[in-house]
Design an enzyme around this catalytic site. Structure first.
Site, PDB file in Angstrom:
ATOM      1  N   ASP A 167      20.442 -49.076 -19.661  1.00  0.00           N
ATOM      2  CA  ASP A 167      20.124 -47.656 -19.693  1.00  0.00           C
ATOM      3  C   ASP A 167      21.109 -46.956 -18.741  1.00  0.00           C
ATOM      4  O   ASP A 167      21.714 -47.590 -17.870  1.00  0.00           O
ATOM      5  CB  ASP A 167      18.667 -47.391 -19.285  1.00  0.00           C
ATOM      6  CG  ASP A 167      18.204 -46.017 -19.781  1.00  0.00           C
ATOM      7  OD1 ASP A 167      19.062 -45.192 -20.163  1.00  0.00           O
ATOM      8  OD2 ASP A 167      16.988 -45.748 -19.778  1.00  0.00           O
ATOM      9  N   TRP A 168      21.232 -45.655 -18.923  1.00  0.00           N
ATOM     10  CA  TRP A 168      22.307 -44.922 -18.238  1.00  0.00           C
ATOM     11  C   TRP A 168      22.116 -44.938 -16.708  1.00  0.00           C
ATOM     12  O   TRP A 168      21.096 -44.463 -16.220  1.00  0.00           O
ATOM     13  CB  TRP A 168      22.371 -43.501 -18.805  1.00  0.00           C
ATOM     14  CG  TRP A 168      23.417 -43.368 -19.889  1.00  0.00           C
ATOM     15  CD1 TRP A 168      24.386 -42.414 -19.961  1.00  0.00           C
ATOM     16  CD2 TRP A 168      23.628 -44.210 -21.037  1.00  0.00           C
ATOM     17  NE1 TRP A 168      25.193 -42.632 -21.061  1.00  0.00           N
ATOM     18  CE2 TRP A 168      24.756 -43.720 -21.730  1.00  0.00           C
ATOM     19  CE3 TRP A 168      23.017 -45.364 -21.522  1.00  0.00           C
ATOM     20  CZ2 TRP A 168      25.252 -44.318 -22.894  1.00  0.00           C
ATOM     21  CZ3 TRP A 168      23.510 -45.960 -22.683  1.00  0.00           C
ATOM     22  CH2 TRP A 168      24.609 -45.433 -23.340  1.00  0.00           C
TER      23      TRP A 168
END
Ligand code: BGC
Length: 806
Positions: free
Chosen positions: A237-238
């Protein structure tokens, strides 16, 4: 409809590629560069081995593309809760194909979707973005989504692996959950999509049992890659990767976004010093190359990029599909005296701010920017009956941007325009990438400029929403010229919902004024463009009491009253959890007042996840439309007037009150959230307690009646016969449950059948082996003994049953 697909077009490239030979051509630095984003959304191209720039983009309701901007519009389909309400993998698969078409149109190889975390508590901020409280239903629909998208040659990354079922402290929270519960509930949909052939998986921000998911070797290397044989790409995930060795060794393959981050030179040093074996790096690169190959981003000739050229299929009519899916998802919860579908109605009182500005999607990274949104007001106005509109109550805490053609001017330090773009509303957003024609080295400011013509005389509100230095001008007046500072501790959440500065201006009806908002000192975050601000506006208001009084007058004088009640962006979004399940503002009060004035009141609930309905007994009908996507209005008109049946069945149990739910709290205590309820979330939890919900999992009325005629069951399959005993054609979701003493009842299979009036259908539903199994610590164990196989219209409306022994 897809036509003339060859098998290569359907499943991506199948020809052999010698990945190892390609890897051997790369030096360590090049390999490592591939493992961190080149920017917000892409991986570095490596032309010497034919690797193109690999582009990723958010879903799940559309493909936003690289710009996060209305200047680069995308289709907006109904929310995942709505998709799940169709209980129809075939339809979800068609949605997937449309999304692949969108992805290829936008040069995207990897769609960062679907979200297959579970509805553990209705307070979960991204509840709308997940399918269901049931792991089996989630897995079946997730698999259909993955198959549909990948059939178009575009990769998916089912997310967020695993136990990311709420938002509070999501970067740091530790979910405490047993191996058995992980396997039987939270991992189950992931296992299903991996077995369906997902080409990617996204690891979550949170920790599970003390280890953050980007470093969770046991679950990522062990369960996902080894046990399930996942050969795809694990993308973080970012900003979720926060370490060098532990994340590299923990199974995450690519750290997004980039180009900065904890890998790069640090990872190269770790390999050179023997702390991370080079074979681990090679495995990650192999996975990148395999995904590139599957999506057409690997090819010496360069002819096979995601430009749509090589994988075209007959164009899917997105608008028609968005409308069909919305109507199929609408869930009729209550319909006293068969008020719906409306017949013989000559006037409709349409009430609610969401009737004019529909909430078509939830907030956060799931947002896309469609180039058209058809509101319920526009949709109903296409029909014969006269529509009388009243706002009634406006729950929005923020002023909406003005929907009018707007110029976005990119200015240099002297105020000269470097570039100009046309936008559909007074809202600027470019996250990650500015438009290609903007020279970032010279960019000093961005200004939105539009002409606004008031539709009423009086005191209008204008607002500058954003973080940084702004100048807001209306006509000749500079209303604001100052710096708005960032408050709060979650930068992402604050940037998605930036502070607002409001001003009042007296304007005359019909006299146009120029409005503008300029952001100075345009900022970049880690080298990425971050332009996010809006010029908001609200009409003069007679005051909240008068708005309700006016709605009551309109309702009393019309044949039927339709109130569209909604949540807001501040209620349902990524980045935070909900505080309660109340409809915001004075909407509950409005609905009760309208229902008193007109007994023929239909409430249209426009929310992605459960809301309390204290007025339920007072109104004749309740139609749940979820977040219906861009074709909200036509779909609503189709269903209200009976051109289409509301086909939805609840994918999640609907409580009377929040506090009745089996799991409520999502706030970590000492940094942890224990999943102590085990597998007993959703209806499995409700079954164990005294209080009943408002509507059970699986409930939904449709416009016809069904009888359940016969059921025959064996261990592997159940055959159910049903008859449409009503007067119109309809669809039924035949739900098959298993129950066993001490273990309650759980969903084991389902099918959608369609019949004309008086017609019968026979469906055979296969029962997966897993439905009879438990996690025994080191493997799955079939639980022998007596089971009841049941078929019904919801988990609490069982019509037929039979006993079997395993
Ligand atoms: C979200 C992901 C999303 C990513 C990129 C994160 O904040 O949790 O679901 O794909 O951002 O926008």
């Amino acid at each position: 409809m897809i036509t003339n697909l060859s098998s290569t077009q359907l499943v991506g490239h199948t020809g052999g590629v010698d990945f190892d030979a390609l890897i051997s051509k790369l030096d360590l630095a090049t390999k490592i560069r591939l493992l961190t984003g080149a920017d917000m959304w892409s991986l570095t191209p490596v032309p010497e081995i034919g690797l193109h720039r690999l582009v990723m983009s958010d879903g799940p309701i559309g493909v936003r593309g690289e710009q996060w901007s209305s200047a680069d519009p995308s289709m907006a389909l109904p929310s995942p809760t709505a998709l799940a309400a169709t209980w129809d993998p075939g339809l979800v698969r068609r949605v997937g194909r449309l999304l692949a078409q969108e992805a290829r149109r936008k040069g995207v190889h990897v769609l960062l979707a679907p979200t297959i975390n579970l509805h553990r508590s209705p307070l979960g901020g991204r509840h709308f973005e997940c399918f269901s409280e049931d792991p089996y239903l989630t897995g079946e629909l997730g698999a259909a989504y993955v198959e549909g998208v990948q059939e178009g040659g575009v990769a998916t990354t089912p997310k967020h692996f695993v136990a990311n079922d709420f938002e509070t402290d999501r970067f740091t929270v530790d979910v405490k959950v047993s191996g058995k519960v992980l396997r039987e509930a939270y991992l189950r949909p992931f296992e299903r999509v991996v077995r369906a052939g997902a080409w990617g998986i996204m690891t979550a921000y949170n920790s599970v049992n003390g280890t953050t998911m980007t470093e969770h070797s046991e679950l990522v290397n062990g369960v996902l890659k080894q046990e399930w044989g996942f050969d795809g790409l694990v993308v973080s995930d970012w900003t979720a990767v926060r370490s060098t060795e532990p994340a590299a060794l923990g199974g995450t393959d690519v750290a997004m976004p980039g180009p900065f981050g904890p890998w790069g030179e640090k990872l190269e040093a770790a390999v050179r010093e023997g702390r991370v074996p080079e074979s681990v790096i090679d495995d990650k690169v192999r996975r990148v190359l395999r995904l590139a190959h599957r999506t057409g981003a690997l090819g010496e000739d360069g002819a096979d990029g995601a430009d749509g050229a090589s994988r075209t299929y007959a164009e899917i009519d997105g608008i028609a599909l968005a409308r069909e899916v919305a109507a199929r998802s609408f869930t009729l919860l209550k319909n006293e005296g068969n008020l719906l579908p409306l017949t013989g109605v000559s006037s409709v009182a349409l009430i609610g701010s969401a009737a004019r500005e529909a909430r078509i999607m939830g907030g956060g990274s799931a947002q896309v920017f469609p180039d058209r949104i058809v509101s319920p007001l526009e949709g109903l106005r296409q029909r014969e009956a006269e529509v009388r509109y009243a706002v009634g109550a406006d729950p929005r805490l923020r002023l909406a941007p003005i929907s009018t053609p707007t110029r976005a001017l990119f200015l240099d330090a002297e105020g000269e325009a470097l570039a100009e773009h046309e936008l559909p509303a007074t809202e600027a957003r470019w996250v990650g990438q500015a438009p290609a024609d903007v020279d970032l080295d010279r960019l000093a400011a961005v200004e939105l400029r539009a002409t606004y013509t008031p539709s009423a005389s009086g005191e209008h509100l204008f607002a500058a929403a954003g973080v940084g230095r702004y100048t807001l001008t209306v006509g000749d007046d500079v209303l604001y010229d100052d710096t708005t500072v960032l408050e709060g501790d979650d930068p992402a959440a604050v940037l998605l919902h930036p502070p607002e500065k409001r001003f009042t201006v007296t304007l005359a009806e019909g006299e146009p004024v120029t409005v503008s908002l300029r952001q100075h000192e345009v900022s970049a975050f880690n080298g990425m463009t971050l332009i996010m601000f809006a010029l908001g506006h609200a009409d003069p208001s007679p005051g909240e009491d008068e708005l309700i009084a006016e709605a009551v007058r309109v309702a009393a004088g019309s044949d039927v009253a339709v109130v569209v009640a909604s949540t807001t962006l501040e209620v349902e979004s990524e980045g935070f959890d909900r505080k309660d399940l109340k409809l915001p503002g004075r909407q509950d009060e409005l609905i009760s007042a309208v229902a008193r004035a007109n007994p023929r009141t239909v409430v249209v609930v426009n929310a992605g996840s459960p809301v309390e309905m204290p007025w339920l007994e007072e109104v004749a009908a309740v139609l749940l439309v979820w977040f219906p996507g861009q074709e909200a209005g036509p779909a609503l008109a189709d269903v209200l007037y009976g051109d289409a049946e509301p086909g939805g069945r609840l994918p999640t149990t609907w409580p009377v009150r929040l506090e009745d739910c089996p799991v409520v709290d999502v706030t970590p205590v000492d940094g942890a959230v224990p999943y102590d309820e085990g597998v007993f979330i959703g209806y499995r939890g409700w079954q164990r307690q005294q209080t009943a919900p408002a509507f059970w999992f699986g409930h939904g009325l449709g416009y016809t009646e069904w009888s359940y005629d016969a059921l025959e069951a064996s261990q592997g399959a159940v055959t159910v016969s049903v008859t449409n005993t009503g007067t119109r054609r309809g669809r039924e979701v035949v739900q098959v449950y298993l129950s066993a003493p001490e273990r309650g009842r759980w969903l084991a299979g389902f099918d959608v059948v369609e019949c004309g009036p008086g017609e019968s259908a026979v469906t055979t539903v296969f029962l997966p082996e897993r439905a009879f199994q438990e996690w025994a610590g080191d493997g799955w164990r079939t639980v022998t003994g007596d089971y009841t196989v049941e078929a019904g219209r919801s988990v609490a409306d069982i019509r037929l049953s039979a006993n079997i022994t395993i």
